[in-house]
Design a protein around this motif. Structure first.
Motif, mmCIF file in Angstrom:
data_model
loop_
_atom_site.group_PDB
_atom_site.id
_atom_site.type_symbol
_atom_site.label_atom_id
_atom_site.label_comp_id
_atom_site.label_asym_id
_atom_site.label_seq_id
_atom_site.Cartn_x
_atom_site.Cartn_y
_atom_site.Cartn_z
ATOM 1 N N GLU A 1 0.814 -1.221 0.000
ATOM 2 C CA GLU A 1 0.000 0.000 0.000
ATOM 3 C C GLU A 1 0.847 1.269 0.000
ATOM 4 N N GLN A 2 1.930 1.212 0.736
ATOM 5 C CA GLN A 2 2.852 2.360 0.731
ATOM 6 C C GLN A 2 3.340 2.681 -0.676
ATOM 7 N N VAL A 3 3.780 1.621 -1.334
ATOM 8 C CA VAL A 3 4.331 1.809 -2.682
ATOM 9 C C VAL A 3 3.240 2.291 -3.629
ATOM 10 N N ALA A 4 2.077 1.670 -3.511
ATOM 11 C CA ALA A 4 0.971 2.064 -4.386
ATOM 12 C C ALA A 4 0.635 3.537 -4.196
ATOM 13 N N GLY A 5 0.613 3.966 -2.948
ATOM 14 C CA GLY A 5 0.289 5.360 -2.656
ATOM 15 C C GLY A 5 1.334 6.300 -3.219
ATOM 16 N N LYS A 6 2.569 5.948 -3.031
ATOM 17 C CA LYS A 6 3.664 6.824 -3.448
ATOM 18 C C LYS A 6 3.707 7.010 -4.961
ATOM 19 N N TYR A 7 3.469 5.911 -5.705
ATOM 20 C CA TYR A 7 3.625 5.996 -7.156
ATOM 21 C C TYR A 7 2.313 6.045 -7.919
ATOM 22 N N GLY A 8 1.191 5.967 -7.193
ATOM 23 C CA GLY A 8 -0.080 6.138 -7.864
ATOM 24 C C GLY A 8 -0.681 4.873 -8.463
ATOM 25 N N PHE A 9 -0.348 3.702 -7.937
ATOM 26 C CA PHE A 9 -1.001 2.473 -8.410
ATOM 27 C C PHE A 9 -2.444 2.448 -7.901
ATOM 28 N N LEU A 10 -3.315 1.788 -8.656
ATOM 29 C CA LEU A 10 -4.733 1.775 -8.305
ATOM 30 C C LEU A 10 -5.069 0.727 -7.254
ATOM 31 N N HIS A 11 -4.370 -0.413 -7.303
ATOM 32 C CA HIS A 11 -4.735 -1.535 -6.431
ATOM 33 C C HIS A 11 -3.487 -2.145 -5.792
ATOM 34 N N THR A 12 -3.730 -3.002 -4.803
ATOM 35 C CA THR A 12 -2.653 -3.812 -4.248
ATOM 36 C C THR A 12 -3.130 -5.250 -4.160
ATOM 37 N N ALA A 13 -2.163 -6.144 -4.027
ATOM 38 C CA ALA A 13 -2.492 -7.558 -3.838
ATOM 39 C C ALA A 13 -1.345 -8.189 -3.076
ATOM 40 N N THR A 14 -1.648 -9.289 -2.388
ATOM 41 C CA THR A 14 -0.587 -9.988 -1.667
ATOM 42 C C THR A 14 -0.207 -11.275 -2.391
ATOM 43 N N ASP A 15 -0.894 -11.545 -3.476
ATOM 44 C CA ASP A 15 -0.581 -12.769 -4.213
ATOM 45 C C ASP A 15 -0.586 -12.466 -5.706
ATOM 46 N N ILE A 16 0.376 -13.041 -6.415
ATOM 47 C CA ILE A 16 0.511 -12.791 -7.844
ATOM 48 C C ILE A 16 -0.712 -13.309 -8.628
ATOM 49 N N GLN A 17 -1.418 -14.270 -8.049
ATOM 50 C CA GLN A 17 -2.551 -14.862 -8.771
ATOM 51 C C GLN A 17 -3.597 -13.807 -9.130
ATOM 52 N N THR A 18 -3.778 -12.851 -8.250
ATOM 53 C CA THR A 18 -4.714 -11.755 -8.515
ATOM 54 C C THR A 18 -4.393 -11.067 -9.835
ATOM 55 N N VAL A 19 -3.126 -10.889 -10.065
ATOM 56 C CA VAL A 19 -2.691 -10.237 -11.302
ATOM 57 C C VAL A 19 -2.897 -11.158 -12.496
ATOM 58 N N LEU A 20 -2.556 -12.411 -12.308
ATOM 59 C CA LEU A 20 -2.678 -13.352 -13.426
ATOM 60 C C LEU A 20 -4.131 -13.485 -13.876
ATOM 61 N N ASP A 21 -5.027 -13.356 -12.922
ATOM 62 C CA ASP A 21 -6.445 -13.515 -13.246
ATOM 63 C C ASP A 21 -7.088 -12.252 -13.819
ATOM 64 N N ASP A 22 -6.381 -11.167 -13.803
ATOM 65 C CA ASP A 22 -6.994 -9.885 -14.186
ATOM 66 C C ASP A 22 -6.731 -9.594 -15.662
ATOM 67 N N PRO A 23 -7.743 -9.626 -16.478
ATOM 68 C CA PRO A 23 -7.541 -9.410 -17.926
ATOM 69 C C PRO A 23 -7.144 -7.979 -18.263
ATOM 70 N N GLU A 24 -7.370 -7.070 -17.345
ATOM 71 C CA GLU A 24 -6.973 -5.677 -17.607
ATOM 72 C C GLU A 24 -5.464 -5.491 -17.631
ATOM 73 N N ILE A 25 -4.757 -6.418 -17.001
ATOM 74 C CA ILE A 25 -3.300 -6.269 -16.879
ATOM 75 C C ILE A 25 -2.596 -6.923 -18.053
ATOM 76 N N ASP A 26 -1.802 -6.082 -18.752
ATOM 77 C CA ASP A 26 -1.102 -6.569 -19.944
ATOM 78 C C ASP A 26 0.326 -6.995 -19.653
ATOM 79 N N ALA A 27 0.932 -6.324 -18.682
ATOM 80 C CA ALA A 27 2.361 -6.545 -18.482
ATOM 81 C C ALA A 27 2.693 -6.503 -16.994
ATOM 82 N N VAL A 28 3.714 -7.258 -16.632
ATOM 83 C CA VAL A 28 4.110 -7.367 -15.230
ATOM 84 C C VAL A 28 5.611 -7.088 -15.108
ATOM 85 N N SER A 29 5.926 -6.190 -14.178
ATOM 86 C CA SER A 29 7.328 -5.918 -13.892
ATOM 87 C C SER A 29 7.681 -6.596 -12.584
#
Lengths: 314, 314, 314, 314
Positions: D24-52
């Motif tokens: 949450e700290q990082v998200a707040g500082k750089y302006g990310f919209l969401h946070t997650a504690t598991d990568i699966q959330t990202v893998l399941d999200d069709p809105e996400i095109d790329a992962v760093s």
């Protein structure tokens, strides 16, 4: 040694100092044959052809005319007297006596500075538009540095401007040309009193723990000047530059390039010449002093020994 | 001159060279009294105490034992023969003859390098963990540089590694200590043939326009080494370093700091000591060589003349 | 971004330029929402809180009072008008309007220069006695650079002294303090006529092949100044410095040390503090800008990415 | 931003970290919209095109194949796994998934290093014969630096050689070309045990006051390598370089010149090209990074603001 001195045998004849013991020390160290406590001994000796003088500034105008009148060639440390008027007296006396009159502007023999002189003279840098000469020294930086004659205007003829300025102004003349105008001179005495001297001489002088006396000449001199060729420049002189023991430098900016020399890094010369590289890839070159620089050859033996293999003698 | 040589009068006695004309040129230039075309003349002369030899590498093992057997002290240019075995023969011969046996590792007398030696020896930089020694030279960079004996393994005992490597390895020993292990040595001949020599000697040799011969020793040597003290290091040697005429350098990294020396900038030494400044404001110091550096005093007269005022003699 | 701006959302709203096409290009490139060809559009828009202005020097005095009267905060590029009188009009107008009045003295946000400011402010260098500020640029070095408004005194209010001098004098104020006195000013026009402009704008302006017009302001300015704190200094400004595209620098010399900054090498700061090392082994430190320097953190993401591993966020 | 990204709108979508608070700290500082504690959330999200991904070395081989299998483009920090075998698994997985596979070799975007790449590629320096790459860092210099996973071979895959060596070897490949042979590798663990970690993460980790554990990978790596093009070189890597916080550098020597880059001085590039000046007056140029260097334009706004006047937009 310069080629024109090949075959000339120099005999270190007599050291003159009012302090007999000091004279003998110096004579022993450097191999002089005799000592004397009075210059007259030298003047009367027909074996002596030339006299090298390192005197407090105020003494030249008295001593030098006698020396040249005795027919001796002279080599004096700078500055040649307390002011321009005294220097002129000395110059005229030497001219009338028909002797060689040289002043110890030693920086002119540094290969990188002589190379810079050449780069300006041969037009490599174009017309010089702007320059900066400076001499930073720290011999007066400590508040406890005693008030020797250097800090007394009547005896010195000037503070930083006379002492280290002599070398710097000569360097400007050597590289850029004669100075036509001093547009402004900001002379500042930062340390306004110093401990009185308590024995010892020259830069080894000791300080009184209790007595202090006033300083009435410049610690820092900031000059705006203009050369006969039309270049404008700044000359900065400081004898209280904390952290810079001894650095004479000059930078020159011309229509075709610029260059920088600093005696604290005297084996290198920085030079920018326009039109050398593709756009955006040009920059100043750092040139390491080498055998193509003037006067470098006179120390060739020393330098070549550092090269790891013998150097052939042409 | 070192203090222990005060009072010693050195007479430059005889120049020996098979080329009589060259011997006379050198004698005239430096003031030697005599010349000879054969070393025997020197060996037979009881007036001569010491002999300085600058010979092609392969000749030391033959000549030096005769010289020491005649009771002469010796000073040889490096490397002392073609390999370690030859050097040992020479060392033993000198020991048996009871004469002084010196080799011209001239870099050890550069004030800034000697100062670096001191900083390591006195623990200022902590234990040395890593170092890099290098010698970049360009005397072989041109494809048209003739194939002198330096490019022939049988006559040289090595290319860059023997010629300029001798100085570099000595510098590593001087600063970091004895080398215990050469972990790897990558020796590369980049320019595999060169024009045959066509008259002239040494580095003034001329090139044949038509004939070429093979080069069989290293232009570039890349060594991984380990010292007896446990430091690891790289030693790089190149005689074809286009744009670097002559630069021997060393950097050392220890537990308390690091330092860098380059002979192309030999008036300066870069030193980092930990714990000097507030966090984020420390950095390596650029030290300008001065009178507190070893051996600086032996050139004091020259340096002080550049300081704009006399230097007192202690 | 500064911490006090955390949570502030900046909307890039409107680009104003009389050239509609240019306005649209800029808006597209940087993501502005709207364009306008007249400032009135902005003044009338209640959504707009602040206006950033990059105008020819002569226009500020007309435009800015209207902007602040509309209640907009302002950020102007330097210099703020043609002379001190115009700047005062603007300052007063902003004060009366109660808006923030900022000028783009961008150099103050360079970490190494801000660190130098700190070193002087916290007394690390002692009292500053001497300083040198300079700005060398080459945008006017070519004889074929067109005579834009920058070369016409009535439109510029000054040559180098107004254009790049504004930054340099601000840097002197930032580091050493307010300037109390300009002891002398040597202003020189070296290139006295230039080709007339032939289309294009700003630094992309084109030159007429046939017509030339006079230049009546300074190419080089050489100032001797004194600060309120008593330090003396030189300020040199050149817009014709062949080979130096863009370099603002300052060196300050104090009773305890000195420091040097150059924007051409802005990741480094050179600092000498007395009393750090044993005698003869001290020297100026080269400090690499890092996270302990002011403002460095605002570019931390960029810098840390270059460090080879993630940087933790405190 | 590169031109090919004009018009691409990047949304900073989700920060993933097992530590929710940190995410949450990082998200707040750089302006990310969401946070997650598991990568699966990202893998399941069709809105996400790329992962760093910035992961400990040992985790890439597990995580990345899942990410690419979900069709996401990837950008990973180096090194890509513990060894070449793991990296190949990742590369193949990305190829099979048809996604973009990028690694954060961030130094390639430094303008001066990219300019050096060009100078070699366009033949300006001739054929490269010798090079030296190095990375000096001090993150492990303190004996009290805790034993994080970086100091454990099984978790890191290598010490300095894997951590900072990844950047350095990539730099060698970028400038000189592919490495064909590692002739020798001297890997040294100087600090053989370190305090066990006691909370905190990454480089902010804290040290146990009592427990220590063994270090089994390299503090210093000294490699001799050869490129496919035939150049030989040294690569030195140290994570215990006291006094050098972070410096990646490369020097290359070719048949026509040489060049040097150091990230501690990344605004400058030193280049020597033969044949530029009259004999004895050539030397390496110091080039200040500017708009003709690659990628410089992407930071033009920032740089131009420092130039004292607006920069026209082409």
């Amino acid at each position: 040694m310069d080629d024109e001195l090949n075959g000339v045998k120099v005999v270190l004849h007599t050291v003159v100092d009012p302090n007999q013991e000091l004279a003998e020390q110096v004579a022993g160290k450097y191999g002089f044959l005799h000592t004397a406590t009075d210059i007259q001994t030298v003047l009367d000796d027909p074996e002596i052809d030339a006299v090298s003088m390192a005197l407090p500034n105020r003494m030249y105008v008295d001593v030098v005319p006698k020396v040249v009148a005795a027919g001796k060639h002279i080599f004096c440390e700078k500055p040649l007297g307390l002011d321009a008027a005294e220097a002129e007296i000395i110059v005229k006396a030497a001219e009338e006596a028909g002797v060689v009159n040289a002043v110890g502007f030693s920086f002119r023999r540094i290969p990188a500075l002589a190379a810079l002189h050449e780069l300006v003279a041969d037009g490599t840098l174009g017309d010089i538009e702007w320059f900066r000469g400076y001499y930073y020294a720290d011999y007066g930086a400590s508040l406890e540095e005693p008030r020797s004659w250097r800090y007394i205007q009547k005896q010195s003829g000037g503070g930083a401007v006379a002492d280290i300025g002599a070398h710097t102004l000569d360097t400007v003349r050597y590289v850029v040309g004669d100075i036509a105008e001093v547009t402004s001179a900001q002379l500042t005495t930062v340390i306004t009193e110093r401990p009185m001297p308590a024995g010892g001489i020259g830069h080894s002088i000791k300080a009184s723990a209790t007595e202090r006396g006033p300083v009435d000449n410049d610690d820092i001199a900031n000059l705006s000047v203009k050369t006969a060729s039309g270049a404008v420049g700044n000359v900065t002189l400081s004898r209280i530059a904390c952290g810079v023991p001894n650095d004479l430098g000059i930078e020159v900016h011309g229509t075709k390039g610029y260059a920088e020399f600093s005696s604290a890094n005297m084996d290198q010369l920085v030079v920018y010449e326009s039109g050398e590289a593709k756009p955006g890839f040009d920059g100043a070159r750092t040139i390491v002093a080498g055998p193509d620089f003037p006067y470098f050859g006179t120390t060739a033996a020393q330098k070549s020994s550092a090269e790891g293999h013998p150097v052939e003698i042409a």
